[in-house]
Design a protein around this motif. Structure first.
Motif, PDB file in Angstrom:
ATOM      1  N   ALA A  23       0.910  -1.135  -0.089  1.00 20.09           N
ATOM      2  CA  ALA A  23      -0.053  -0.093  -0.006  1.00 20.09           C
ATOM      3  C   ALA A  23       0.806   1.324   0.103  1.00 20.09           C
ATOM      4  O   ALA A  23       0.968   1.962   0.967  1.00 20.09           O
ATOM      5  N   PHE A  24       1.436   1.634  -1.303  1.00 16.17           N
ATOM      6  CA  PHE A  24       2.186   2.869  -1.194  1.00 16.17           C
ATOM      7  C   PHE A  24       1.921   3.223  -2.619  1.00 16.17           C
ATOM      8  O   PHE A  24       1.624   2.365  -3.575  1.00 16.17           O
ATOM      9  N   THR A  25       2.188   4.496  -3.124  1.00 16.41           N
ATOM     10  CA  THR A  25       1.914   4.986  -4.175  1.00 16.41           C
ATOM     11  C   THR A  25       3.192   5.444  -4.898  1.00 16.41           C
ATOM     12  O   THR A  25       4.093   6.147  -4.290  1.00 16.41           O
ATOM     13  N   ALA A  26       3.251   4.900  -6.117  1.00 11.62           N
ATOM     14  CA  ALA A  26       4.399   5.521  -6.792  1.00 11.62           C
ATOM     15  C   ALA A  26       3.748   6.422  -8.034  1.00 11.62           C
ATOM     16  O   ALA A  26       2.819   6.270  -8.229  1.00 11.62           O
ATOM     17  N   PRO A  27       4.726   7.178  -8.522  1.00 12.15           N
ATOM     18  CA  PRO A  27       4.426   8.271  -9.535  1.00 12.15           C
ATOM     19  C   PRO A  27       4.128   7.315 -10.743  1.00 12.15           C
ATOM     20  O   PRO A  27       4.703   6.413 -10.965  1.00 12.15           O
ATOM     21  N   ALA A  28       3.283   7.925 -11.517  1.00  9.47           N
ATOM     22  CA  ALA A  28       2.969   6.999 -12.724  1.00  9.47           C
ATOM     23  C   ALA A  28       4.339   7.012 -13.773  1.00  9.47           C
ATOM     24  O   ALA A  28       4.294   6.022 -14.470  1.00  9.47           O
ATOM     25  N   SER A  29       5.009   7.793 -13.672  1.00  9.46           N
ATOM     26  CA  SER A  29       6.174   7.823 -14.549  1.00  9.46           C
ATOM     27  C   SER A  29       7.367   7.014 -13.911  1.00  9.46           C
ATOM     28  O   SER A  29       8.230   6.835 -14.474  1.00  9.46           O
ATOM     29  N   ALA A  30       7.298   6.540 -12.863  1.00  6.06           N
ATOM     30  CA  ALA A  30       8.327   5.836 -12.264  1.00  6.06           C
ATOM     31  C   ALA A  30       8.925   4.670 -13.118  1.00  6.06           C
ATOM     32  O   ALA A  30       7.970   3.824 -13.544  1.00  6.06           O
ATOM     33  N   ALA A  31       9.868   4.410 -13.288  1.00  7.14           N
ATOM     34  CA  ALA A  31      10.428   3.210 -14.039  1.00  7.14           C
ATOM     35  C   ALA A  31      10.531   2.065 -13.184  1.00  7.14           C
ATOM     36  O   ALA A  31      10.780   1.769 -12.156  1.00  7.14           O
ATOM     37  N   ILE A  32       9.760   0.886 -14.061  1.00 12.34           N
ATOM     38  CA  ILE A  32       9.712  -0.340 -13.337  1.00 12.34           C
ATOM     39  C   ILE A  32      11.189  -1.120 -13.740  1.00 12.34           C
ATOM     40  O   ILE A  32      11.356  -1.195 -14.641  1.00 12.34           O
ATOM     41  N   ASN A  33      11.766  -1.571 -12.535  1.00 13.38           N
ATOM     42  CA  ASN A  33      12.970  -2.258 -12.673  1.00 13.38           C
ATOM     43  C   ASN A  33      12.565  -3.751 -13.008  1.00 13.38           C
ATOM     44  O   ASN A  33      12.050  -4.512 -12.358  1.00 13.38           O
ATOM     45  N   ASN A  34      12.615  -4.221 -14.396  1.00 12.00           N
ATOM     46  CA  ASN A  34      12.389  -5.255 -14.759  1.00 12.00           C
ATOM     47  C   ASN A  34      13.510  -6.456 -14.824  1.00 12.00           C
ATOM     48  O   ASN A  34      13.484  -7.499 -15.633  1.00 12.00           O
ATOM     49  N   GLN A  35      14.607  -6.164 -14.156  1.00 11.54           N
ATOM     50  CA  GLN A  35      15.860  -7.058 -14.301  1.00 11.54           C
ATOM     51  C   GLN A  35      15.788  -7.914 -13.108  1.00 11.54           C
ATOM     52  O   GLN A  35      16.562  -8.782 -12.803  1.00 11.54           O
ATOM     53  N   ASP A  36      15.020  -7.394 -12.011  1.00 14.33           N
ATOM     54  CA  ASP A  36      15.172  -8.351 -10.791  1.00 14.33           C
ATOM     55  C   ASP A  36      13.677  -8.659 -10.459  1.00 14.33           C
ATOM     56  O   ASP A  36      12.587  -7.858 -10.428  1.00 14.33           O
ATOM     57  N   PRO A  37      13.084  -9.721 -10.152  1.00 18.25           N
ATOM     58  CA  PRO A  37      11.607 -10.225 -10.285  1.00 18.25           C
ATOM     59  C   PRO A  37      10.913  -9.754  -9.145  1.00 18.25           C
ATOM     60  O   PRO A  37       9.772  -9.294  -9.359  1.00 18.25           O
ATOM     61  N   THR A  38      11.550  -9.216  -8.000  1.00 12.62           N
ATOM     62  CA  THR A  38      11.012  -8.923  -6.803  1.00 12.62           C
ATOM     63  C   THR A  38      10.608  -7.328  -7.138  1.00 12.62           C
ATOM     64  O   THR A  38       9.508  -7.088  -6.766  1.00 12.62           O
ATOM     65  N   GLN A  39      11.652  -6.784  -7.484  1.00  6.92           N
ATOM     66  CA  GLN A  39      11.548  -5.203  -7.720  1.00  6.92           C
ATOM     67  C   GLN A  39      10.579  -5.004  -8.973  1.00  6.92           C
ATOM     68  O   GLN A  39       9.689  -3.997  -8.993  1.00  6.92           O
ATOM     69  N   PHE A  40      10.708  -6.061 -10.043  1.00  8.81           N
ATOM     70  CA  PHE A  40       9.550  -5.815 -10.948  1.00  8.81           C
ATOM     71  C   PHE A  40       8.046  -6.020 -10.548  1.00  8.81           C
ATOM     72  O   PHE A  40       7.227  -5.158 -10.864  1.00  8.81           O
TER      73      PHE A  40
END
Length: 200
Positions: A23-40
């Motif tokens: 339950a946290f909000t990230a900016p819509a423009s935040a880059a998604i880290n797709n190199q690590d499964p958990t962070q992705f």
């Protein structure tokens, strides 16, 4: 014909779906880290929830379309949904189905996801899986018991993508494949595609 009996779907986001979940909000423009499964999965769900919390269905659906194209293995999922029938289909039938699938996902699931806009999601663990990883999480709506959600992510040349979601022990891909199978048996494949287009 849908996942209506399933309490939470990311099909629009991941699916999902579907399309999904901290339950946290990230900016819509935040880059998604797709190199690590958990962070992705964390980034993917942050962006999805951020779109839902904006309260604008049109904007949310536009965001989901972008996320679907970038971060969900739509072709792989789509092939699994019609695996039983694909050898019997003409190329143009498969092409029509694949063209209809993204809008079908958005059309069926986007509005339902708004009830999860303020859900809490907790990543429990990440474990290796065939061609990727399984990210285990819990999703909790206020006043309700947590629901287990397991994200299957596949490692592609473009980074990790969502390939399936299991919610409360229900495998969403298998469930939707069974729904499609039943519909095709009753009505034929072309009627399925027409139905999908009507929902998109």
């Amino acid at each position: 014909m849908s996942f209506a009996r399933i309490p939470f779907t990311a099909a629009a986001l991941a699916l999902a779906t579907i399309a999904a979940p901290v339950a946290f909000t990230a900016p819509a423009s935040a880059a998604i880290n797709n190199q690590d499964p958990t962070q992705f999965v964390t980034g993917f769900t942050q962006e999805g929830l951020g779109a839902l919390r904006g309260g604008n269905p049109t904007a949310a659906k536009a965001k989901f379309r972008t996320m679907l194209a970038q971060h969900v293995a739509v072709d792989q999922i789509g092939d699994r949904l019609i695996r039983r029938w694909k050898p019997t289909l003409k190329p143009e039938q498969v092409a029509a189905y694949k063209a209809a699938l993204p809008n079908y996902i958005i059309g069926v699931y986007a509005d339902r996801l708004f009830e999860y806009a303020n859900a809490d999601v907790k990543i429990i663990r990440t474990q290796p899986a065939a061609n990727g990883a399984a990210v285990v999480s819990t999703v909790t709506k206020k006043g309700q018991a947590p629901i287990n959600a397991i994200w299957a992510v596949v490692n592609t040349p473009q980074g990790y993508k969502v390939s399936n979601l299991t919610v409360a022990g229900i495998n969403l891909t298998l469930t939707q494949a069974a729904d499609f199978d039943a519909y095709i048996q009753r009505n034929g494949f072309d009627k399925l595609v027409a139905f999908m287009k009507s929902k998109g």
